[in-house]
Write a protein that holds these residues in place. Structure first.
Motif, PDB file in Angstrom:
ATOM      1  N   ALA A 100       0.812  -1.217   0.000  1.00 12.25           N
ATOM      2  CA  ALA A 100       0.000   0.000   0.000  1.00 12.25           C
ATOM      3  C   ALA A 100       0.839   1.258   0.000  1.00 12.25           C
ATOM      4  O   ALA A 100       0.455   2.282  -0.568  1.00 12.25           O
ATOM      5  CB  ALA A 100      -0.953  -0.013   1.194  1.00 12.25           C
ATOM      6  N   ASP A 101       2.024   1.199   0.625  1.00 13.09           N
ATOM      7  CA  ASP A 101       2.877   2.388   0.675  1.00 13.09           C
ATOM      8  C   ASP A 101       3.865   2.440  -0.486  1.00 13.09           C
ATOM      9  O   ASP A 101       4.817   3.206  -0.474  1.00 13.09           O
ATOM     10  CB  ASP A 101       3.626   2.441   2.002  1.00 13.09           C
ATOM     11  CG  ASP A 101       4.527   1.220   2.196  1.00 13.09           C
ATOM     12  OD1 ASP A 101       4.468   0.289   1.356  1.00 13.09           O
ATOM     13  OD2 ASP A 101       5.292   1.193   3.189  1.00 13.09           O
ATOM     14  N   GLY A 146      10.186   8.504  -3.508  1.00  8.88           N
ATOM     15  CA  GLY A 146       9.710   9.840  -3.209  1.00  8.88           C
ATOM     16  C   GLY A 146       9.961  10.299  -1.794  1.00  8.88           C
ATOM     17  O   GLY A 146       9.542  11.403  -1.422  1.00  8.88           O
ATOM     18  N   ARG A 147      10.633   9.489  -1.002  1.00  8.63           N
ATOM     19  CA  ARG A 147      10.926   9.883   0.370  1.00  8.63           C
ATOM     20  C   ARG A 147      12.349  10.411   0.470  1.00  8.63           C
ATOM     21  O   ARG A 147      13.151  10.284  -0.461  1.00  8.63           O
ATOM     22  CB  ARG A 147      10.716   8.706   1.313  1.00  8.63           C
ATOM     23  CG  ARG A 147       9.265   8.216   1.319  1.00  8.63           C
ATOM     24  CD  ARG A 147       9.020   7.166   2.358  1.00  8.63           C
ATOM     25  NE  ARG A 147       7.615   6.756   2.367  1.00  8.63           N
ATOM     26  CZ  ARG A 147       7.106   5.837   3.188  1.00  8.63           C
ATOM     27  NH1 ARG A 147       7.909   5.236   4.080  1.00  8.63           N
ATOM     28  NH2 ARG A 147       5.823   5.519   3.134  1.00  8.63           N
ATOM     29  N   ALA A 148      12.670  10.974   1.629  1.00 14.07           N
ATOM     30  CA  ALA A 148      13.994  11.559   1.812  1.00 14.07           C
ATOM     31  C   ALA A 148      15.089  10.512   1.681  1.00 14.07           C
ATOM     32  O   ALA A 148      16.178  10.797   1.182  1.00 14.07           O
ATOM     33  CB  ALA A 148      14.079  12.244   3.176  1.00 14.07           C
ATOM     34  N   VAL A 149      14.817   9.299   2.124  1.00 13.69           N
ATOM     35  CA  VAL A 149      15.771   8.197   2.003  1.00 13.69           C
ATOM     36  C   VAL A 149      15.088   7.055   1.269  1.00 13.69           C
ATOM     37  O   VAL A 149      13.996   6.617   1.658  1.00 13.69           O
ATOM     38  CB  VAL A 149      16.272   7.721   3.381  1.00 13.69           C
ATOM     39  CG1 VAL A 149      17.220   6.527   3.210  1.00 13.69           C
ATOM     40  CG2 VAL A 149      16.987   8.853   4.111  1.00 13.69           C
ATOM     41  N   GLU A 150      15.706   6.608   0.191  1.00 17.48           N
ATOM     42  CA  GLU A 150      15.206   5.474  -0.582  1.00 17.48           C
ATOM     43  C   GLU A 150      16.245   4.362  -0.528  1.00 17.48           C
ATOM     44  O   GLU A 150      17.426   4.614  -0.762  1.00 17.48           O
ATOM     45  CB  GLU A 150      14.939   5.874  -2.036  1.00 17.48           C
ATOM     46  CG  GLU A 150      13.885   6.953  -2.186  1.00 17.48           C
ATOM     47  CD  GLU A 150      13.741   7.445  -3.608  1.00 17.48           C
ATOM     48  OE1 GLU A 150      12.703   8.039  -3.929  1.00 17.48           O
ATOM     49  OE2 GLU A 150      14.692   7.243  -4.411  1.00 17.48           O
ATOM     50  N   SER A 151      15.792   3.136  -0.229  1.00 11.20           N
ATOM     51  CA  SER A 151      16.732   2.043  -0.010  1.00 11.20           C
ATOM     52  C   SER A 151      16.289   0.793  -0.753  1.00 11.20           C
ATOM     53  O   SER A 151      15.105   0.586  -1.035  1.00 11.20           O
ATOM     54  CB  SER A 151      16.846   1.720   1.485  1.00 11.20           C
ATOM     55  OG  SER A 151      17.273   2.843   2.229  1.00 11.20           O
ATOM     56  N   VAL A 152      17.279  -0.034  -1.055  1.00 11.26           N
ATOM     57  CA  VAL A 152      17.055  -1.372  -1.587  1.00 11.26           C
ATOM     58  C   VAL A 152      17.925  -2.326  -0.791  1.00 11.26           C
ATOM     59  O   VAL A 152      19.131  -2.088  -0.626  1.00 11.26           O
ATOM     60  CB  VAL A 152      17.396  -1.465  -3.087  1.00 11.26           C
ATOM     61  CG1 VAL A 152      17.265  -2.904  -3.578  1.00 11.26           C
ATOM     62  CG2 VAL A 152      16.504  -0.549  -3.912  1.00 11.26           C
ATOM     63  N   PHE A 153      17.333  -3.415  -0.293  1.00  9.44           N
ATOM     64  CA  PHE A 153      18.071  -4.433   0.443  1.00  9.44           C
ATOM     65  C   PHE A 153      17.818  -5.775  -0.234  1.00  9.44           C
ATOM     66  O   PHE A 153      16.719  -6.029  -0.744  1.00  9.44           O
ATOM     67  CB  PHE A 153      17.619  -4.496   1.912  1.00  9.44           C
ATOM     68  CG  PHE A 153      17.740  -3.188   2.636  1.00  9.44           C
ATOM     69  CD1 PHE A 153      18.968  -2.736   3.097  1.00  9.44           C
ATOM     70  CD2 PHE A 153      16.620  -2.383   2.836  1.00  9.44           C
ATOM     71  CE1 PHE A 153      19.075  -1.527   3.755  1.00  9.44           C
ATOM     72  CE2 PHE A 153      16.713  -1.169   3.491  1.00  9.44           C
ATOM     73  CZ  PHE A 153      17.960  -0.744   3.960  1.00  9.44           C
ATOM     74  N   GLY A 154      18.840  -6.635  -0.229  1.00  5.66           N
ATOM     75  CA  GLY A 154      18.668  -7.896  -0.928  1.00  5.66           C
ATOM     76  C   GLY A 154      19.519  -9.018  -0.380  1.00  5.66           C
ATOM     77  O   GLY A 154      20.481  -8.806   0.369  1.00  5.66           O
ATOM     78  N   TRP A 185      20.133   9.208   0.024  1.00  7.90           N
ATOM     79  CA  TRP A 185      19.568  10.286   0.841  1.00  7.90           C
ATOM     80  C   TRP A 185      19.472  11.529  -0.030  1.00  7.90           C
ATOM     81  O   TRP A 185      20.482  12.033  -0.528  1.00  7.90           O
ATOM     82  CB  TRP A 185      20.458  10.537   2.056  1.00  7.90           C
ATOM     83  CG  TRP A 185      20.033  11.717   2.893  1.00  7.90           C
ATOM     84  CD1 TRP A 185      18.765  12.130   3.154  1.00  7.90           C
ATOM     85  CD2 TRP A 185      20.906  12.637   3.550  1.00  7.90           C
ATOM     86  NE1 TRP A 185      18.768  13.252   3.949  1.00  7.90           N
ATOM     87  CE2 TRP A 185      20.082  13.590   4.215  1.00  7.90           C
ATOM     88  CE3 TRP A 185      22.292  12.760   3.680  1.00  7.90           C
ATOM     89  CZ2 TRP A 185      20.604  14.634   4.957  1.00  7.90           C
ATOM     90  CZ3 TRP A 185      22.819  13.789   4.413  1.00  7.90           C
ATOM     91  CH2 TRP A 185      21.972  14.724   5.053  1.00  7.90           C
ATOM     92  N   HIS A 186      18.247  12.008  -0.213  1.00  9.05           N
ATOM     93  CA  HIS A 186      18.032  13.242  -0.961  1.00  9.05           C
ATOM     94  C   HIS A 186      18.242  14.398   0.020  1.00  9.05           C
ATOM     95  O   HIS A 186      17.285  14.931   0.603  1.00  9.05           O
ATOM     96  CB  HIS A 186      16.623  13.263  -1.556  1.00  9.05           C
ATOM     97  CG  HIS A 186      16.341  12.096  -2.454  1.00  9.05           C
ATOM     98  ND1 HIS A 186      16.944  11.926  -3.679  1.00  9.05           N
ATOM     99  CD2 HIS A 186      15.529  11.016  -2.293  1.00  9.05           C
ATOM    100  CE1 HIS A 186      16.515  10.820  -4.251  1.00  9.05           C
ATOM    101  NE2 HIS A 186      15.655  10.234  -3.421  1.00  9.05           N
TER     102      HIS A 186
END
Length: 806
Positions: free
Chosen positions: A364-365, A416-424, A479-480
């Motif tokens: 949803a987010d 679209g957030r201040a911090v965008e992450s990908v973990f794998g 981090w934007h």
């Protein structure tokens, strides 16, 4: 001067000053100093793009259609304001849909239009379009993909390549697994430098990411037929459409035949050709935005006599010619004849295929969970001749049977957030068995100067086995910090466990011998058992980068990265180095990038440039053992590559797109004290420290391209495509012999055609590859008695292609 253009020119000039290379500085200095028109001409004539395509292609490996469509619509609306404006190219390199111009890393993107326009349909031809790229190809097993001079390790069954190749997000452990005709390719991206904080497998030189077309909910059907010189015939079929409201399919297939362009004087046959065919089937299940599942199955096979080498040089001694005369043979000494003289001939058969399933859950987010599960198999069987028309060696080579399983899980936080992450997390399992074999004829002893009966009519087999378990955790966050500044950091931890064993069976055949003849036989073909060989290693990877928007259309970026690739095990009986030489150490790379990406002149010019510097410790490369006459993998000391890459694409008027890219690469050994000696130098080991002598690392690479189309009648569009590729000379073998230098060369490809723009969809084109019939060599190989063999590039080939969509 346009202010954005001025900012970009200044940034490029500063990059060149940082590089400290006199050869690179004049180009960007001229761009910075010139008025806008002259700068544009300089940029398009000498610097330019790696085909950042003029048609926006959404990478097929991410199910983010809504975000992609929105971004594309916005870019298209802006583009309509300008005549001939460039369109945005969308990529998912950072596991999010974004413009390639916003990714702070050197990247070249090729779309379907660029590949088709240049008639590029095999991976080994991609170096004609990509900057800083060398593809060393003999056949499917002896293929390597190198970026900036790093990655020249073909025919190594016990080690993965330094450049990772991905097909629809699935890692291909053997470079030769990509040696089939391009089938339904949507887009490919070349990333340069160490990778691993976002991709499944860690690599030290770069990544080639290939995306194929997805199934569509609206029917698509096309058939394509091509014919040309040297018996070239190719057919392609693509079908796509809905199965029901939630499921779509895609089926594509091809079959290719060519006779070859080298004449075998022994029987008059043509060689370096053959048959290839393959099929790919897909299902895409999308019940809604929250979930998608894409299942792909493919199969390819090849039956050819690719791998035919021509005699290039006898080295300083000329002994190869003398020994051939002893058995009544004379090699074809002029390689420009495009001829060989083989009694047995060469051939390869390849069977490969696999299945993959990519599932995406969107929450949803807008957070996303991705799972990619894949299994692949690759089987290769060669037959190699000794290059002579008499029975010295009847067959020699190494077969390989490779199986792999991969599982990747990724979690992407909301965009679209201040911090965008990908973990794998990533798991890779491999089983490989090979068999090195030799079958000698009755003249083997006389040719090799052995005691009578030592090798003649003797056969030998040496099977090997390899198992690999690889585990990794990786993550990357951006981090934007401000509207203009982004800071990115990524890490990866890998652990690999490798086991292998190589044996050589007792030789069979031949006469019963004793004394010196028996010693010579056992020295070359005697029983061997390596016992259990194991290698375990932990390999960290890290990245830190910063991107700053000098203006909305100008991005400055810099990055520091560390990449590691674990060691490997040579799956061949060792030479003088013994069992210890079978273990190969890790390759570790530290890289610095400084670059600028810009879109200028009211969206008519895309101009990118970057400086790079990489130091590699334990560089993995192939060497040649003159005693056993086999290639083996080794750590070729410490290497430094540094240089500049410039890419551009410009649309000066409606219908005309000009592309170019150029790279300068100063590649040298910082320290390599135990290099194999070239035949013109005395000794077993030589010191190459400080020399610009990396194998297959051209100092200069340049590619130019042009595409033009216009209406010629109502409902008809005419078009012309042209591209030019240049490579400076380079050493062809690890020993850096002057007798094994690949001369500089250029290749030009042209095509022109007509296509319908309304009504029945059809397209017909005339094309010619290597239009000026430039004789050139694409790779070099060591051979016996200090001689060298080479692979000849394809001569001028003209043909016609017709395509119909129905």
């Amino acid at each position: 001067m346009n202010k954005s253009f001025q900012h970009t020119a200044i940034a490029l000039a500063l990059l060149a000053a940082y590089a400290g290379t006199a050869q690179a500085t004049p180009l960007v200095a001229a761009v910075a100093a010139a008025p806008s028109g002259a700068a544009l001409a300089a940029a398009t004539g000498a610097a330019a793009t790696g085909e950042a395509t003029g048609v926006a292609n959404v990478a097929a490996n991410e199910a983010a259609s809504e975000a992609a469509a929105g971004a594309q619509a916005e870019a298209g609306a802006a583009a309509e304001t300008f005549v001939g404006a460039l369109q945005t190219v969308l990529v998912t390199t950072r596991r999010r849909v974004e413009s390639s111009q916003s990714v702070p890393t050197p990247m070249t993107v090729l779309g379907e239009d660029a590949l088709e326009g240049s008639r590029i349909y095999r991976v080994q031809d991609l170096q004609q379009l990509l900057p800083s790229t060398t593809i060393n190809y003999v056949h499917a097993r002896q293929l390597s993909f190198a970026v900036r001079g790093l990655g020249n390790n073909p025919a190594s069954d016990g080690l993965e390549g330094s450049v990772g190749i991905y097909l629809d997000n699935v890692y291909l452990a053997r470079p030769g697994m990509a040696a089939f005709d391009a089938l339904d390719v949507q887009q490919l991206e070349l990333l340069r430098g160490p990778q691993g904080t976002l991709f499944g497998k860690n690599t030290t030189a770069g990544v080639l990411n290939i995306s194929t077309k997805k199934p569509t909910s609206t029917p698509e059907r096309s058939v394509e037929l091509s014919g040309g010189q040297f018996g070239y015939v190719q057919g392609k079929l693509a079908l796509s459409g809905p199965v029901n409201d939630t499921t779509a399919y895609r089926l594509s297939a091809y079959k290719t035949h060519d006779d070859g362009y080298i004449t075998n004087l022994y029987n008059g046959d043509k060689v370096q050709g053959g048959d290839r065919q393959g099929v790919r089937g897909q299902l895409l299940y999308e019940p809604g935005r929250a979930f998608s599942l894409r299942v792909i199955a493919d199969y390819h096979e090849e039956n050819s006599n690719n791998g035919t080498l021509v005699f290039y040089s006898a080295g300083p001694s000329g002994r190869a010619i003398t020994q051939a005369a002893l058995v009544g043979a004379t090699p074809v000494l002029d390689p420009a004849r495009r001829a060989v003289n083989l009694d047995s001939g060469s051939s390869v058969t390849v069977h490969q295929g696999g299945v993959s399933a990519e599932a995406n859950w969107t929450f949803a987010d807008d957070a996303r969970l991705t799972s990619i599960t894949a299994w692949r198999r690759w089987n290769f069987v060669p037959r190699n001749d000794d290059g002579l028309p008499v029975p010295v060696t009847l067959n020699v080579g190494a077969s390989a049977n490779h199986k792999q399983f991969t599982q990747e899980l990724r979690w992407a936080t909301p965009s679209g957030r201040a911090v965008e992450s990908v973990f794998g997390a990533y798991y890779y399992y491999q089983e490989l068995s090979n068999n090195s074999f030799t079958e000698n004829g009755p003249l083997a002893d006389r040719y090799n100067g052995n005691p009578a009966g030592a090798w003649s009519n003797v056969s030998s087999t040496a099977p090997g086995e390899l198992r690999v378990n690889s585990y990794a955790l990786f993550g990357q966050s951006t981090w934007h910090a401000t509207d203009r500044l982004d800071l990115t950091a990524g890490v990866r931890a890998s652990y690999e466990d490798k086991w292998a064993r190589v044996i050589r069976n007792a030789p069979t055949g031949g006469a019963t011998v004793t004394g010196a003849a028996l010693a010579a036989r056992n020295g070359r073909y005697g029983v061997f058992d390596s016992g259990d060989l194991s290698l375990t290693q932990s390999s960290p990877t890290a990245l830190f980068s910063a991107g700053y928007k000098l203006q909305p259309e100008v991005l400055l970026y810099g990055s520091l990265s560390h990449g590691e690739k674990s060691g490997g095990i040579n799956l061949a009986v060792p030479g003088a180095g013994g069992v210890a030489s079978m273990l190969v150490g890790a390759e570790r790379a530290n890289a610095l990038e400084l670059g600028v990406k810009s879109t200028l002149l009211e969206n008519r010019l895309q101009l990118n440039g970057n400086l790079f510097a990489t130091i590699v410790h334990g560089y993995q490369s192939n060497a040649y053992d003159p005693v056993s006459r086999t290639s083996y993998l080794t750590n070729a000391g410490d290497v430094r590559t540094r240089g500049i890459e410039i890419e551009a694409i410009v649309t000066p008027l409606r219908g005309l797109t000009l592309r170019a890219n150029g790279s300068f690469n100063d590649a040298s050994y910082l320290r390599y004290t135990n290099a194999p000696c070239a035949p013109e130098r005395a000794g077993t080991f030589c010191d190459l420290s400080g020399r610009n002598a990396l194998v297959n690392a051209p100092r200069w690479i340049g590619n130019l391209g042009a595409q033009y189309s216009r209406a010629v009648a109502e409902g008809l569009q005419g078009y012309v495509n042209a591209n030019y590729a240049y490579r400076s000379d380079t050493y062809g073998t690890l020993d850096a012999s002057e007798y094994a230098k690949i001369p500089s060369y250029s290749v030009s490809n042209l095509s022109l055609g007509l296509r319908s723009t309304r009504g029945a969809a059809w397209d017909i084109s005339l094309w010619v590859k290597n239009a000026f019939d430039k004789h050139h060599y694409t790779s070099m190989w060591n051979s016996g008695f200090g001689s060298y063999n080479a692979v000849i590039g394809t001569p001028r080939t003209a043909g016609i292609t017709g395509r119909h969509e129905f």
